[in-house]
Design a protein around this motif. Structure first.
Motif, PDB file in Angstrom:
ATOM      1  N   GLY A 127       0.624  -1.132  -0.027  1.00  0.00           N
ATOM      2  CA  GLY A 127      -0.011   0.027  -0.040  1.00  0.00           C
ATOM      3  C   GLY A 127       0.872   1.315   0.105  1.00  0.00           C
ATOM      4  N   SER A 128       1.997   1.179   0.371  1.00  0.00           N
ATOM      5  CA  SER A 128       2.940   2.446   0.397  1.00  0.00           C
ATOM      6  C   SER A 128       3.730   2.611  -0.951  1.00  0.00           C
ATOM      7  N   ASP A 129       3.514   1.899  -1.927  1.00  0.00           N
ATOM      8  CA  ASP A 129       4.140   1.885  -3.233  1.00  0.00           C
ATOM      9  C   ASP A 129       3.575   2.898  -3.865  1.00  0.00           C
ATOM     10  N   ILE A 130       4.096   4.129  -3.235  1.00  0.00           N
ATOM     11  CA  ILE A 130       3.327   5.499  -3.896  1.00  0.00           C
ATOM     12  C   ILE A 130       4.461   6.512  -4.351  1.00  0.00           C
ATOM     13  N   TYR A 131       4.375   6.782  -5.646  1.00  0.00           N
ATOM     14  CA  TYR A 131       5.443   7.711  -6.326  1.00  0.00           C
ATOM     15  C   TYR A 131       5.639   8.913  -5.312  1.00  0.00           C
ATOM     16  N   ASP A 132       4.638   9.492  -4.895  1.00  0.00           N
ATOM     17  CA  ASP A 132       4.808  10.816  -4.055  1.00  0.00           C
ATOM     18  C   ASP A 132       5.440  10.472  -2.742  1.00  0.00           C
ATOM     19  N   LEU A 146      12.002   1.586   2.954  1.00  0.00           N
ATOM     20  CA  LEU A 146      11.917   0.512   2.361  1.00  0.00           C
ATOM     21  C   LEU A 146      10.346   0.023   2.156  1.00  0.00           C
ATOM     22  N   VAL A 147      10.059  -0.086   0.892  1.00  0.00           N
ATOM     23  CA  VAL A 147       8.539  -0.537   0.679  1.00  0.00           C
ATOM     24  C   VAL A 147       8.570  -1.666  -0.412  1.00  0.00           C
ATOM     25  N   ARG A 148       7.714  -2.513   0.066  1.00  0.00           N
ATOM     26  CA  ARG A 148       7.458  -3.544  -0.737  1.00  0.00           C
ATOM     27  C   ARG A 148       6.628  -3.436  -1.895  1.00  0.00           C
ATOM     28  N   TRP A 190      17.108   1.316  -5.044  1.00  0.00           N
ATOM     29  CA  TRP A 190      17.836   0.240  -5.124  1.00  0.00           C
ATOM     30  C   TRP A 190      16.472  -0.831  -5.046  1.00  0.00           C
ATOM     31  N   VAL A 191      16.710  -1.741  -5.649  1.00  0.00           N
ATOM     32  CA  VAL A 191      15.579  -2.795  -5.860  1.00  0.00           C
ATOM     33  C   VAL A 191      16.203  -4.246  -5.056  1.00  0.00           C
ATOM     34  N   VAL A 192      15.603  -4.845  -4.136  1.00  0.00           N
ATOM     35  CA  VAL A 192      15.855  -6.185  -3.651  1.00  0.00           C
ATOM     36  C   VAL A 192      14.927  -7.143  -4.007  1.00  0.00           C
ATOM     37  N   TRP A 245       9.133 -11.218  -3.007  1.00  0.00           N
ATOM     38  CA  TRP A 245       9.100  -9.755  -2.748  1.00  0.00           C
ATOM     39  C   TRP A 245       9.986  -9.108  -3.823  1.00  0.00           C
ATOM     40  N   LEU A 246       9.594  -7.951  -3.968  1.00  0.00           N
ATOM     41  CA  LEU A 246      10.297  -7.002  -4.876  1.00  0.00           C
ATOM     42  C   LEU A 246      10.198  -5.640  -3.738  1.00  0.00           C
ATOM     43  N   LEU A 247      11.239  -5.349  -3.022  1.00  0.00           N
ATOM     44  CA  LEU A 247      11.565  -4.254  -2.261  1.00  0.00           C
ATOM     45  C   LEU A 247      12.283  -3.152  -2.806  1.00  0.00           C
ATOM     46  N   LEU A 248      11.654  -1.974  -2.800  1.00  0.00           N
ATOM     47  CA  LEU A 248      12.361  -0.895  -3.280  1.00  0.00           C
ATOM     48  C   LEU A 248      12.899  -0.010  -2.026  1.00  0.00           C
ATOM     49  N   THR A 249      14.110   0.528  -2.101  1.00  0.00           N
ATOM     50  CA  THR A 249      14.581   1.256  -0.734  1.00  0.00           C
ATOM     51  C   THR A 249      15.482   2.410  -1.253  1.00  0.00           C
ATOM     52  N   THR A 250      15.786   3.396  -0.374  1.00  0.00           N
ATOM     53  CA  THR A 250      16.536   4.467  -0.540  1.00  0.00           C
ATOM     54  C   THR A 250      17.999   4.044   0.050  1.00  0.00           C
TER      55      THR A 250
END
Length: 180
Positions: free
Chosen positions: A35-40, A55-57, A125-127, A144-149
């Motif tokens: 639910g937090s996979d939001i571009y904003d 860190l967002v799924r 970064w993608v994990v 899981w595909l995790l997006l992180t700063t």
């Protein structure tokens, strides 16, 4: 975005950033589910100097990546770097179990969705973590595909990101107890 329910993720990130600024010897990471996979939210993190990590799924529908057409499929095709063992807790629809994950990571540039006014891209970064083939119930297979700063270029930080996201399940149980 302020009028949408998803704004709660940006408010949560801002709270994590306030904590980060008070805890100079600690790295604060704001962890979110699909639910937090939001571009904003990604833009908020990009433009917040000294902010918390993010860190967002990722949602399965993510297609916005400059380097490749389909980020999920691209990560599935990459050669796994490390493998890591993970204990999956008991859930309503599945028993607890131990599993082994194949892990890959990569730095990518995410393009803004076509449905927004945003024009700037965001580097993250993608994990990617996926249970090995042969899981008894394919519907329960973890992917899981995790997006992180947070910089995640090698095995150790990639596995750390998975552990950080994995801890989220404990928080979910805590929230469920509070709600009931």
């Amino acid at each position: 975005i302020q009028q949408k329910e998803s704004f709660k993720w940006i408010k949560s990130y801002r709270q994590a950033t306030r904590a980060q600024r008070k805890l100079s010897d600690t790295r604060v990471i704001s962890v979110g589910d699909r639910g937090s996979d939001i571009y904003d939210l990604f833009l908020e993190a990009k433009h917040t100097e000294g902010g918390a990590g993010l860190l967002v799924r990722s949602s399965k529908s993510r297609q916005r990546c400059t380097q490749m057409k389909d980020l999920w499929e691209h990560m599935r095709q990459m050669e796994p770097q490390p493998q890591m063992d993970l204990e999956i807790p008991n859930r309503e629809d599945a028993d607890a179990r131990e599993t082994t994950l194949d892990v890959t990571c990569k730095k990518v540039t995410l393009d803004p969705p076509k449905t927004t006014k945003h024009t700037e891209s965001v580097q993250m970064w993608v994990v990617y973590a996926c249970e090995q083939e042969g899981v008894a119930d394919e519907d329960q297979r973890l992917e899981w595909l995790l997006l992180t700063t947070e910089p995640t270029e090698t095995d150790e930080p990639a596995c750390r990101r998975i552990e950080q996201y994995h801890r989220r399940w404990s928080v979910e149980v805590y929230h469920k107890i509070l709600k009931s």
